[in-house]
Design a protein around this motif. Sequence first.
Motif, PDB file in Angstrom:
ATOM      1  N   ILE A  42      15.367   9.032  -9.869  1.00  9.65           N
ATOM      2  CA  ILE A  42      16.423   9.724  -9.141  1.00  9.65           C
ATOM      3  C   ILE A  42      16.970   8.740  -8.125  1.00  9.65           C
ATOM      4  O   ILE A  42      16.208   8.186  -7.320  1.00  9.65           O
ATOM      5  N   VAL A  43      18.274   8.486  -8.156  1.00  9.09           N
ATOM      6  CA  VAL A  43      18.888   7.509  -7.258  1.00  9.09           C
ATOM      7  C   VAL A  43      19.854   8.223  -6.322  1.00  9.09           C
ATOM      8  O   VAL A  43      20.717   8.978  -6.772  1.00  9.09           O
ATOM      9  N   LYS A  44      19.675   7.979  -5.038  1.00  7.84           N
ATOM     10  CA  LYS A  44      20.558   8.527  -4.008  1.00  7.84           C
ATOM     11  C   LYS A  44      21.003   7.376  -3.125  1.00  7.84           C
ATOM     12  O   LYS A  44      20.324   6.353  -3.034  1.00  7.84           O
ATOM     13  N   SER A  45      22.120   7.534  -2.440  1.00  6.89           N
ATOM     14  CA  SER A  45      22.558   6.483  -1.523  1.00  6.89           C
ATOM     15  C   SER A  45      23.208   7.084  -0.290  1.00  6.89           C
ATOM     16  O   SER A  45      23.689   8.215  -0.313  1.00  6.89           O
ATOM     17  N   LEU A  46      23.157   6.322   0.782  1.00  9.00           N
ATOM     18  CA  LEU A  46      23.831   6.701   2.007  1.00  9.00           C
ATOM     19  C   LEU A  46      24.146   5.460   2.806  1.00  9.00           C
ATOM     20  O   LEU A  46      23.672   4.361   2.507  1.00  9.00           O
ATOM     21  N   CYS A  47      24.961   5.631   3.810  1.00 16.09           N
ATOM     22  CA  CYS A  47      25.347   4.533   4.677  1.00 16.09           C
ATOM     23  C   CYS A  47      24.902   4.857   6.094  1.00 16.09           C
ATOM     24  O   CYS A  47      25.115   5.960   6.580  1.00 16.09           O
ATOM     25  N   TRP A  48      24.250   3.890   6.724  1.00 20.01           N
ATOM     26  CA  TRP A  48      23.909   4.017   8.140  1.00 20.01           C
ATOM     27  C   TRP A  48      24.972   3.267   8.932  1.00 20.01           C
ATOM     28  O   TRP A  48      25.112   2.051   8.777  1.00 20.01           O
ATOM     29  N   PRO A  49      25.716   3.945   9.793  1.00 19.82           N
ATOM     30  CA  PRO A  49      26.741   3.254  10.566  1.00 19.82           C
ATOM     31  C   PRO A  49      26.156   2.359  11.661  1.00 19.82           C
ATOM     32  O   PRO A  49      26.826   1.443  12.133  1.00 19.82           O
ATOM     33  N   ASP A  50      24.891   2.638  12.030  1.00 20.20           N
ATOM     34  CA  ASP A  50      24.277   1.867  13.108  1.00 20.20           C
ATOM     35  C   ASP A  50      22.763   2.023  13.050  1.00 20.20           C
ATOM     36  O   ASP A  50      22.233   2.777  12.225  1.00 20.20           O
ATOM     37  N   GLU A  51      22.056   1.324  13.938  1.00 19.12           N
ATOM     38  CA  GLU A  51      20.603   1.390  13.937  1.00 19.12           C
ATOM     39  C   GLU A  51      20.084   2.775  14.313  1.00 19.12           C
ATOM     40  O   GLU A  51      19.015   3.186  13.871  1.00 19.12           O
ATOM     41  N   ALA A  52      20.838   3.508  15.111  1.00 16.97           N
ATOM     42  CA  ALA A  52      20.426   4.866  15.475  1.00 16.97           C
ATOM     43  C   ALA A  52      20.305   5.753  14.237  1.00 16.97           C
ATOM     44  O   ALA A  52      19.415   6.602  14.156  1.00 16.97           O
ATOM     45  N   ALA A  53      21.178   5.570  13.261  1.00 18.68           N
ATOM     46  CA  ALA A  53      21.094   6.337  12.012  1.00 18.68           C
ATOM     47  C   ALA A  53      19.835   5.957  11.230  1.00 18.68           C
ATOM     48  O   ALA A  53      19.175   6.813  10.642  1.00 18.68           O
ATOM     49  N   CYS A  54      19.487   4.679  11.254  1.00 22.77           N
ATOM     50  CA  CYS A  54      18.242   4.217  10.622  1.00 22.77           C
ATOM     51  C   CYS A  54      17.047   4.885  11.305  1.00 22.77           C
ATOM     52  O   CYS A  54      16.118   5.344  10.645  1.00 22.77           O
ATOM     53  N   GLN A  55      17.089   4.955  12.623  1.00 18.62           N
ATOM     54  CA  GLN A  55      16.002   5.577  13.380  1.00 18.62           C
ATOM     55  C   GLN A  55      15.884   7.061  13.046  1.00 18.62           C
ATOM     56  O   GLN A  55      14.774   7.578  12.874  1.00 18.62           O
ATOM     57  N   ARG A  56      17.003   7.769  12.930  1.00 14.42           N
ATOM     58  CA  ARG A  56      16.966   9.189  12.566  1.00 14.42           C
ATOM     59  C   ARG A  56      16.377   9.379  11.168  1.00 14.42           C
ATOM     60  O   ARG A  56      15.592  10.296  10.936  1.00 14.42           O
ATOM     61  N   ARG A  82      24.589  -0.412   7.296  1.00 17.30           N
ATOM     62  CA  ARG A  82      23.725  -0.717   6.159  1.00 17.30           C
ATOM     63  C   ARG A  82      23.906   0.348   5.097  1.00 17.30           C
ATOM     64  O   ARG A  82      24.027   1.533   5.391  1.00 17.30           O
ATOM     65  N   GLN A  83      23.896  -0.082   3.860  1.00 17.10           N
ATOM     66  CA  GLN A  83      23.901   0.816   2.711  1.00 17.10           C
ATOM     67  C   GLN A  83      22.450   0.969   2.275  1.00 17.10           C
ATOM     68  O   GLN A  83      21.727  -0.020   2.156  1.00 17.10           O
ATOM     69  N   LEU A  84      22.014   2.197   2.054  1.00 19.91           N
ATOM     70  CA  LEU A  84      20.668   2.461   1.570  1.00 19.91           C
ATOM     71  C   LEU A  84      20.765   3.107   0.204  1.00 19.91           C
ATOM     72  O   LEU A  84      21.466   4.107   0.031  1.00 19.91           O
ATOM     73  N   GLN A  85      20.059   2.538  -0.751  1.00 16.15           N
ATOM     74  CA  GLN A  85      19.906   3.170  -2.061  1.00 16.15           C
ATOM     75  C   GLN A  85      18.440   3.549  -2.183  1.00 16.15           C
ATOM     76  O   GLN A  85      17.566   2.700  -2.106  1.00 16.15           O
ATOM     77  N   LEU A  86      18.187   4.825  -2.340  1.00 17.89           N
ATOM     78  CA  LEU A  86      16.832   5.358  -2.463  1.00 17.89           C
ATOM     79  C   LEU A  86      16.604   5.730  -3.915  1.00 17.89           C
ATOM     80  O   LEU A  86      17.369   6.501  -4.480  1.00 17.89           O
ATOM     81  N   THR A  87      15.546   5.172  -4.488  1.00 17.63           N
ATOM     82  CA  THR A  87      15.186   5.501  -5.862  1.00 17.63           C
ATOM     83  C   THR A  87      13.798   6.123  -5.875  1.00 17.63           C
ATOM     84  O   THR A  87      12.834   5.495  -5.440  1.00 17.63           O
ATOM     85  N   ALA A  88      13.720   7.360  -6.312  1.00 16.37           N
ATOM     86  CA  ALA A  88      12.438   8.042  -6.501  1.00 16.37           C
ATOM     87  C   ALA A  88      12.008   7.746  -7.935  1.00 16.37           C
ATOM     88  O   ALA A  88      12.682   8.132  -8.879  1.00 16.37           O
ATOM     89  N   GLN A  89      10.873   7.034  -8.091  1.00 12.72           N
ATOM     90  CA  GLN A  89      10.465   6.541  -9.410  1.00 12.72           C
ATOM     91  C   GLN A  89       9.291   7.276 -10.024  1.00 12.72           C
ATOM     92  O   GLN A  89       8.969   7.042 -11.187  1.00 12.72           O
TER      93      GLN A  89
END
Length: 186
Positions: free
Chosen positions: A3-17, A136-143
């Motif tokens: 399962i592949v999902k993606s999102l964009c973090w506009p800043d480090e605060a989004a990464c922290q959340r 940052r762009q994050l692609q999450l893959t549940a394998q």
Amino acid sequence: MPIVKSLCWPDEAACQRFATQLAALPGLKSAYIELQGELGAGKTTLVRHLLRALGVQGRIKSPTYAVVEPYELPGWNLWHFDFYRFADPREWEDAGFRDIFASPGLKLAEWPDKAAGCVPRADWVLALSVLDADQRQLQLTAQTPHGGVLLKEFESSSRNDDGRYSPIFPKNLFSTQAQATTVRTA
């Protein structure tokens, strides 16, 4: 099928959340998560935010030279691996990594491709890409099946008590790869 999902973090605060929400998942304590991305993509930053959210106190070091940094939390353990300097598969056996990966606890691995053939299949692969100085762009893959359960836990934890999605993680937090769109979180 992954399962592949993606999102964009506009800043480090989004990464922290993201890390804070991830830390709240019950299934995280038995997961193996690979972090992929070029130097400077934010892999270690994400791990630091996650470890803080899990309650790790004191200095959080990058395991670039030590290869692994172990952490003990009440009732469970976690290990942060950085295989960037990993050169010889014999190191895997000599260092006892097979035993670590066979034991209960969270395993986080940066540069897992350097240990290919040694590490098991990851529950999640988090691939980070640099969009600009902050984003940052994050692609999450549940394998794995466990990875799929974690993803469901993660998505359901985005909801408020009334069933609506949290403003921090809106309903469309993730987009599927098939949609070829990126959702920005504020």
